[in-house]
Enzyme design. Sequence first.
Site, mmCIF file in Angstrom:
data_model
loop_
_atom_site.group_PDB
_atom_site.id
_atom_site.type_symbol
_atom_site.label_atom_id
_atom_site.label_comp_id
_atom_site.label_asym_id
_atom_site.label_seq_id
_atom_site.Cartn_x
_atom_site.Cartn_y
_atom_site.Cartn_z
ATOM 1 N N PRO A 1 93.693 8.958 -30.014
ATOM 2 C CA PRO A 1 94.890 8.156 -29.794
ATOM 3 C C PRO A 1 94.658 6.876 -28.989
ATOM 4 O O PRO A 1 93.882 6.871 -28.026
ATOM 5 C CB PRO A 1 95.823 9.104 -29.036
ATOM 6 C CG PRO A 1 94.981 10.233 -28.596
ATOM 7 C CD PRO A 1 93.827 10.321 -29.534
ATOM 8 N N ASN A 2 95.343 5.858 -29.426
ATOM 9 C CA ASN A 2 95.402 4.531 -28.785
ATOM 10 C C ASN A 2 94.151 3.689 -29.009
ATOM 11 O O ASN A 2 94.153 2.498 -28.696
ATOM 12 C CB ASN A 2 95.697 4.648 -27.274
ATOM 13 C CG ASN A 2 97.050 5.271 -27.023
ATOM 14 O OD1 ASN A 2 98.040 4.819 -27.588
ATOM 15 N ND2 ASN A 2 97.102 6.324 -26.236
ATOM 16 N N ARG B 1 94.321 -4.550 -26.027
ATOM 17 C CA ARG B 1 95.004 -4.238 -24.765
ATOM 18 C C ARG B 1 93.951 -3.794 -23.739
ATOM 19 O O ARG B 1 92.901 -3.295 -24.105
ATOM 20 C CB ARG B 1 96.004 -3.070 -24.923
ATOM 21 C CG ARG B 1 97.135 -3.317 -25.887
ATOM 22 C CD ARG B 1 98.254 -4.145 -25.253
ATOM 23 N NE ARG B 1 99.425 -4.208 -26.123
ATOM 24 C CZ ARG B 1 99.529 -4.983 -27.194
ATOM 25 N NH1 ARG B 1 98.539 -5.774 -27.525
ATOM 26 N NH2 ARG B 1 100.629 -4.993 -27.924
ATOM 27 N N TYR C 1 88.399 -1.691 -21.385
ATOM 28 C CA TYR C 1 87.789 -1.305 -22.661
ATOM 29 C C TYR C 1 87.106 -2.468 -23.391
ATOM 30 O O TYR C 1 86.549 -2.253 -24.464
ATOM 31 C CB TYR C 1 88.841 -0.650 -23.569
ATOM 32 C CG TYR C 1 89.422 0.616 -22.958
ATOM 33 C CD1 TYR C 1 88.639 1.745 -22.777
ATOM 34 C CD2 TYR C 1 90.757 0.669 -22.525
ATOM 35 C CE1 TYR C 1 89.151 2.902 -22.202
ATOM 36 C CE2 TYR C 1 91.283 1.818 -21.958
ATOM 37 C CZ TYR C 1 90.476 2.930 -21.801
ATOM 38 O OH TYR C 1 90.980 4.071 -21.227
ATOM 39 N N ASN D 1 85.050 9.992 -30.000
ATOM 40 C CA ASN D 1 85.780 9.561 -28.818
ATOM 41 C C ASN D 1 87.212 10.039 -29.046
ATOM 42 O O ASN D 1 87.979 9.387 -29.766
ATOM 43 C CB ASN D 1 85.727 8.045 -28.656
ATOM 44 C CG ASN D 1 86.441 7.596 -27.384
ATOM 45 O OD1 ASN D 1 87.134 8.390 -26.733
ATOM 46 N ND2 ASN D 1 86.285 6.331 -27.042
ATOM 47 N N ALA E 1 92.478 10.377 -25.051
ATOM 48 C CA ALA E 1 93.056 11.272 -24.038
ATOM 49 C C ALA E 1 93.061 12.732 -24.485
ATOM 50 O O ALA E 1 93.145 13.638 -23.640
ATOM 51 C CB ALA E 1 94.464 10.816 -23.690
ATOM 52 N N GLU F 1 79.645 13.221 -27.979
ATOM 53 C CA GLU F 1 80.893 12.741 -27.364
ATOM 54 C C GLU F 1 80.645 11.375 -26.717
ATOM 55 O O GLU F 1 79.652 11.206 -26.001
ATOM 56 C CB GLU F 1 81.330 13.761 -26.298
ATOM 57 C CG GLU F 1 82.543 13.326 -25.497
ATOM 58 C CD GLU F 1 82.890 14.359 -24.410
ATOM 59 O OE1 GLU F 1 82.178 15.383 -24.288
ATOM 60 O OE2 GLU F 1 83.861 14.099 -23.689
ATOM 61 N N HIS G 1 82.493 8.039 -24.563
ATOM 62 C CA HIS G 1 83.591 7.349 -23.888
ATOM 63 C C HIS G 1 83.144 5.940 -23.562
ATOM 64 O O HIS G 1 82.043 5.746 -23.018
ATOM 65 C CB HIS G 1 84.021 8.080 -22.621
ATOM 66 C CG HIS G 1 84.510 9.447 -22.946
ATOM 67 N ND1 HIS G 1 85.716 9.660 -23.553
ATOM 68 C CD2 HIS G 1 83.910 10.655 -22.835
ATOM 69 C CE1 HIS G 1 85.856 10.946 -23.786
ATOM 70 N NE2 HIS G 1 84.760 11.574 -23.370
ATOM 71 N N ARG H 1 86.725 7.318 -12.809
ATOM 72 C CA ARG H 1 88.159 7.055 -12.943
ATOM 73 C C ARG H 1 88.971 8.224 -12.364
ATOM 74 O O ARG H 1 88.454 9.009 -11.587
ATOM 75 C CB ARG H 1 88.467 6.757 -14.410
ATOM 76 C CG ARG H 1 87.700 5.528 -14.914
ATOM 77 C CD ARG H 1 88.040 5.193 -16.341
ATOM 78 N NE ARG H 1 89.442 4.786 -16.472
ATOM 79 C CZ ARG H 1 90.054 4.661 -17.656
ATOM 80 N NH1 ARG H 1 89.391 4.905 -18.785
ATOM 81 N NH2 ARG H 1 91.317 4.297 -17.706
#
Length: 146
Positions: A10-11, A18, A23, A73, A76, A97, A99, A106
């Site tokens: 998601p996103n 954004r 990112y 990835n 969330a 995996e 990120h 974070r």
Amino acid sequence: MKTILILNGPNLNLLGKRQPQIYGHETLDDVARLCRDACPEGFEVDLRQSNHEGELIDWIHAARETTCGIVINAGAYTHTSIAIMDALNTYEPPVIEVHISQVHKREPFRHLSYISARADGVIAGLGLDGYVAGVRRIVALAQAGA
Ligand code: CA2
């Protein structure tokens, strides 16, 4: 032709559009191009993104028969989705995996990953290079017959 599935949760469709301070400025199209360029002859990438947990799970199920590895990835869902972890546990080839950000620097809620409980490798904080490293690892494992 061996296919590597690059799954984005998601996103991540907003990548490059954004929050560039976290990112970066590059988009998912850039991820696809970098990963394609990292593939030797005989390998290809299939990059997908969904904001829906079930769709990601359906793609993992379908990938069992058609791919030689997954770079994921999960966004969330990384931190919440036992369902995606269960789906990955039904998938035999390597899972890496990725990120983009260094999640361990974070918020504490980003430190838990259900995907890590299944992943054969975990990469965080290398920006888009993490996807390329994931592709290279899967190519190496496939060439070694893993
Ligand atoms: O660092 C990563 O790649 C993350 O997986 C990205 C997820 C976040 O929830 C994870 O903790 C770490 C968030 C993706 C949000 O996607 C955006 C991307 C660009 C712009 C806005 C949102």
